[in-house]
Design a protein around this motif. Structure first.
Motif, PDB file in Angstrom:
ATOM      1  N   TYR A 226      -0.265   5.194   0.123  1.00  0.00           N
ATOM      2  CA  TYR A 226      -0.743   5.916   1.292  1.00  0.00           C
ATOM      3  C   TYR A 226       0.393   6.731   1.890  1.00  0.00           C
ATOM      4  O   TYR A 226       1.482   6.204   2.139  1.00  0.00           O
ATOM      5  CB  TYR A 226      -1.284   4.953   2.346  1.00  0.00           C
ATOM      6  CG  TYR A 226      -2.460   4.123   1.892  1.00  0.00           C
ATOM      7  CD1 TYR A 226      -3.519   4.690   1.191  1.00  0.00           C
ATOM      8  CD2 TYR A 226      -2.518   2.757   2.169  1.00  0.00           C
ATOM      9  CE1 TYR A 226      -4.601   3.931   0.778  1.00  0.00           C
ATOM     10  CE2 TYR A 226      -3.596   1.987   1.762  1.00  0.00           C
ATOM     11  CZ  TYR A 226      -4.630   2.575   1.065  1.00  0.00           C
ATOM     12  OH  TYR A 226      -5.689   1.817   0.661  1.00  0.00           O
TER      13      TYR A 226
ATOM     14  N   GLN B 295       0.838  -1.195   0.000  1.00  0.00           N
ATOM     15  CA  GLN B 295       0.000   0.000   0.000  1.00  0.00           C
ATOM     16  C   GLN B 295       0.877   1.250   0.000  1.00  0.00           C
ATOM     17  O   GLN B 295       0.754   2.136   0.842  1.00  0.00           O
ATOM     18  CB  GLN B 295      -0.942  -0.028   1.216  1.00  0.00           C
ATOM     19  CG  GLN B 295      -1.787  -1.281   1.323  1.00  0.00           C
ATOM     20  CD  GLN B 295      -2.714  -1.454   0.152  1.00  0.00           C
ATOM     21  OE1 GLN B 295      -3.093  -0.488  -0.490  1.00  0.00           O
ATOM     22  NE2 GLN B 295      -3.074  -2.692  -0.155  1.00  0.00           N
TER      23      GLN B 295
ATOM     24  N   TYR C 240      -7.386  10.784   9.387  1.00  0.00           N
ATOM     25  CA  TYR C 240      -7.481   9.316   9.272  1.00  0.00           C
ATOM     26  C   TYR C 240      -8.931   8.847   9.222  1.00  0.00           C
ATOM     27  O   TYR C 240      -9.386   8.034  10.008  1.00  0.00           O
ATOM     28  CB  TYR C 240      -6.707   8.630  10.418  1.00  0.00           C
ATOM     29  CG  TYR C 240      -5.237   8.951  10.395  1.00  0.00           C
ATOM     30  CD1 TYR C 240      -4.350   8.178   9.660  1.00  0.00           C
ATOM     31  CD2 TYR C 240      -4.731  10.050  11.089  1.00  0.00           C
ATOM     32  CE1 TYR C 240      -2.988   8.490   9.611  1.00  0.00           C
ATOM     33  CE2 TYR C 240      -3.379  10.365  11.053  1.00  0.00           C
ATOM     34  CZ  TYR C 240      -2.517   9.590  10.309  1.00  0.00           C
ATOM     35  OH  TYR C 240      -1.170   9.895  10.266  1.00  0.00           O
TER      36      TYR C 240
ATOM     37  N   ASN D 290      -0.289   1.248   7.058  1.00  0.00           N
ATOM     38  CA  ASN D 290      -0.524   1.293   5.619  1.00  0.00           C
ATOM     39  C   ASN D 290      -0.468  -0.093   4.991  1.00  0.00           C
ATOM     40  O   ASN D 290      -1.292  -0.436   4.135  1.00  0.00           O
ATOM     41  CB  ASN D 290       0.496   2.210   4.955  1.00  0.00           C
ATOM     42  CG  ASN D 290       0.235   3.677   5.256  1.00  0.00           C
ATOM     43  OD1 ASN D 290      -0.778   4.024   5.852  1.00  0.00           O
ATOM     44  ND2 ASN D 290       1.152   4.534   4.851  1.00  0.00           N
ATOM     45  N   GLN D 291       0.490  -0.913   5.422  1.00  0.00           N
ATOM     46  CA  GLN D 291       0.647  -2.243   4.833  1.00  0.00           C
ATOM     47  C   GLN D 291      -0.562  -3.134   5.097  1.00  0.00           C
ATOM     48  O   GLN D 291      -0.942  -3.948   4.247  1.00  0.00           O
ATOM     49  CB  GLN D 291       1.911  -2.902   5.379  1.00  0.00           C
ATOM     50  CG  GLN D 291       3.205  -2.284   4.888  1.00  0.00           C
ATOM     51  CD  GLN D 291       4.418  -2.775   5.643  1.00  0.00           C
ATOM     52  OE1 GLN D 291       4.364  -3.789   6.347  1.00  0.00           O
ATOM     53  NE2 GLN D 291       5.525  -2.061   5.509  1.00  0.00           N
TER      54      GLN D 291
ATOM     55  N   ASN E 163      -3.462  -2.103   5.187  1.00  0.00           N
ATOM     56  CA  ASN E 163      -4.557  -1.429   4.490  1.00  0.00           C
ATOM     57  C   ASN E 163      -5.567  -0.787   5.437  1.00  0.00           C
ATOM     58  O   ASN E 163      -6.727  -0.574   5.067  1.00  0.00           O
ATOM     59  CB  ASN E 163      -5.277  -2.370   3.519  1.00  0.00           C
ATOM     60  CG  ASN E 163      -5.938  -1.622   2.365  1.00  0.00           C
ATOM     61  OD1 ASN E 163      -5.550  -0.505   2.044  1.00  0.00           O
ATOM     62  ND2 ASN E 163      -6.936  -2.234   1.748  1.00  0.00           N
TER      63      ASN E 163
ATOM     64  N   THR F 293      -8.480   7.157   5.736  1.00  0.00           N
ATOM     65  CA  THR F 293      -7.693   7.975   4.818  1.00  0.00           C
ATOM     66  C   THR F 293      -6.861   8.976   5.607  1.00  0.00           C
ATOM     67  O   THR F 293      -7.419   9.787   6.366  1.00  0.00           O
ATOM     68  CB  THR F 293      -8.630   8.720   3.845  1.00  0.00           C
ATOM     69  OG1 THR F 293      -9.426   7.762   3.154  1.00  0.00           O
ATOM     70  CG2 THR F 293      -7.837   9.552   2.866  1.00  0.00           C
TER      71      THR F 293
ATOM     72  N   GLU G 287       4.102   2.485   9.141  1.00  0.00           N
ATOM     73  CA  GLU G 287       4.253   1.662   7.933  1.00  0.00           C
ATOM     74  C   GLU G 287       3.310   0.458   7.981  1.00  0.00           C
ATOM     75  O   GLU G 287       2.681   0.111   6.971  1.00  0.00           O
ATOM     76  CB  GLU G 287       5.705   1.189   7.804  1.00  0.00           C
ATOM     77  CG  GLU G 287       6.721   2.300   7.581  1.00  0.00           C
ATOM     78  CD  GLU G 287       6.718   2.825   6.154  1.00  0.00           C
ATOM     79  OE1 GLU G 287       5.957   2.290   5.327  1.00  0.00           O
ATOM     80  OE2 GLU G 287       7.464   3.795   5.884  1.00  0.00           O
TER      81      GLU G 287
ATOM     82  N   ALA H  83      -5.360   2.187   6.168  1.00  0.00           N
ATOM     83  CA  ALA H  83      -5.557   3.476   5.509  1.00  0.00           C
ATOM     84  C   ALA H  83      -6.539   3.392   4.352  1.00  0.00           C
ATOM     85  O   ALA H  83      -6.938   4.427   3.800  1.00  0.00           O
ATOM     86  CB  ALA H  83      -4.215   4.018   5.016  1.00  0.00           C
TER      87      ALA H  83
END
Length: 471
Positions: A29, A26, A380, A350-351, A353, A359, A347, A355
């Motif tokens: 992001y 991801q 977020y 985001n990995q 998901n 957002t 990290e 995010a």
């Protein structure tokens, strides 16, 4: 005697293993690179008053308006008639006597910890199943069909001489979740009881939705996000194949008498701060206003037999002060951003998901207020509705939101929630006592992310928790 109860949630689904390759990288992001989570108005306040300050870029002249709004938000409203005629008219049915009674120090509410503890900042929304054709007009304007006699919300308090609608009792059932490394996390599932109804039996087909008060910070910034930016993240058919199909709610704007984008509330059922606030005054405190000229008291309950605080118990002037205050509460700055473990957690966020719904960032539109315009913010949230699975479902529709869907809540200020209110809970009903418990309740569109969290080693789970705590 057996208690009538409402078990809203089925047991969590069994663990489904999903490889990280299935989620993919991801990398699109962003990672937050500034402590100014709420843009230029962010404040460096990280104690019990973290959520109660005005935006730091608010002009001196507007700080007086903030202070006036603050007084009406914090001070209790009283029974009419009273010498305090600017704040009289409470009830006759209500849940609390002040905004602060639910939004404790402008932060989150909480569920009662035991069956004997009264509920202060969590209440039940009520409805019954609607017929789309017969009830089309009320669904268009109200979003759901209120329960006969008891209306849209269970009011557990009343002024002298009036009986409250009923008592609400929460019973907790423990559920154990075993993670991949053998760690056991105990979740708590609520079972709701409505006891001693004073206006006749509850409908057999009653639908309930528990709601804990959300935090107040950054509302003006969220209201200033361009509608196009929110709608650009819709993916109702999951065309990108990531398992996430967020969609906007479309709700009734009372002032313009049109259907517009929903932004606020647990199901994004309110279009703006003013309407959200006046709805709370009517439902939570029994106070009328221009936007909400009727409270939730029904004709069968005969509230008209009691004195009121005037035709508009919340005057337009007071309503505007309240809305300004609510739109001006600052977001605290990030903490520990440079800590390697916190960076690792960002990290991982985001990995996994996370995010995909939460957002990370927006730039607000040009609006009337300069302090809210063109701000780079990190809330977020995508402001959209998502299916969160049967474990969190309430079974109660609200405009376009179905019984499985909830709006993605903002995460800014998450790590300070229990600094502001030690008993603050997470999720729509406060059932989660920690962010980790909230993650483990995620299902539906969030199944893959939650299952990946269960697979993480303890060190990586700690890193993700450190990141969330830094927000």
């Amino acid at each position: 005697m057996t208690r009538p109860h409402y078990r809203l949630n089925r047991l969590l689904a069994p663990l489904v293993l999903v490889s990280s390759a299935a989620l993919g990288s991801q990398s699109t992001y962003p990672i937050q690179d500034t402590p100014l989570t709420g843009g230029e108005g962010s404040v460096e306040q990280h104690d019990h008053n973290a959520f109660s300050l005005p935006q730091s870029n608010l002009s001196i002249t507007k700080r007086l308006d903030f202070s006036v709004g603050n007084s009406f938000f914090r001070n209790p409203w009283v029974v009419a008639p009273a010498s305090t005629d600017a704040r009289d008219g409470l009830g006759p049915l209500f849940n609390t006597n002040s905004c602060q009674g639910c939004h404790i120090k402008d932060g989150r509410g909480h569920a009662p910890a035991s069956i004997d503890e009264p509920s202060v900042s969590l209440f039940l929304r009520l409805a019954v199943p609607a017929d789309p054709e017969r009830d089309a007009e009320i669904l268009k304007r109200h979003g759901f069909l209120p329960a006969p006699v008891y209306g849209s919300q269970l009011q557990t308090s009343a002024i002298p001489g009036m009986k409250p609608e009923a008592n609400m009792v929460v019973e907790w059932q423990a559920i154990e979740q075993k993670l991949a490394d053998g760690t056991v996390v105990t979740l708590r599932q609520p079972i709701y009881h409505i006891e001693s109804p004073n206006y006749g039996p509850m409908p057999d087909n009653l639908l309930i939705s528990p709601r804990a008060a959300p935090p107040m910070t950054g509302l003006g910034l969220l209201e200033s996000i361009a509608e196009a930016d929110i709608l650009s993240r819709e993916d109702p058919e999951d065309e990108n194949g990531d398992g996430i199909s967020g969609r906007a709610n479309r709700v009734w704007d009372k002032a313009s008498e049109t259907t517009v984008l929903g932004r606020f509330g647990w199901k994004a059922a309110e279009p703006n701060i003013l309407q959200q606030s006046m709805g709370a005054f009517a439902g939570d405190m029994g106070l009328t206003s221009t936007l909400s000229p009727q409270t939730d008291c029904t004709p069968e309950q005969q509230c008209g037999a009691f004195p009121n605080g005037g035709d508009k118990e919340v005057s337009d002037k007071v309503a505007n002060f309240i809305a300004f205050y609510s739109a001006s509460l600052a977001v605290p700055t990030r903490r520990e951003m440079d800590d390697p473990e916190v960076q690792q957690g960002a990290e991982l966020f985001n990995q996994l998901n996370c995010a995909g719904c939460h957002t990370p960032t927006y730039t607000t539109a040009k609006v009337e207020r300069e302090d809210l315009s063109g701000q780079v913010i990190w809330p977020y949230t995508d402001m959209l509705l998502h299916d969160m699975g049967p474990g969190l479902a309430d079974g109660r529709d609200e405009f376009l939101a179905d019984g499985n869907e909830w709006r993605t809540p903002p995460l800014w200020g998450l790590g300070l929630a229990q600094q502001v209110n030690a008993n603050a809970g997470f999720l729509h009903d406060g059932r989660a006592r920690t962010p980790e418990e909230a993650i483990l309740w995620h299902a539906g569109e969030a199944t893959a992310s939650a299952d990946q969290y269960r697979l993480l080693p303890a060190a990586e789970r700690r890193a993700l928790q450190r990141f969330l705590n830094s927000l």
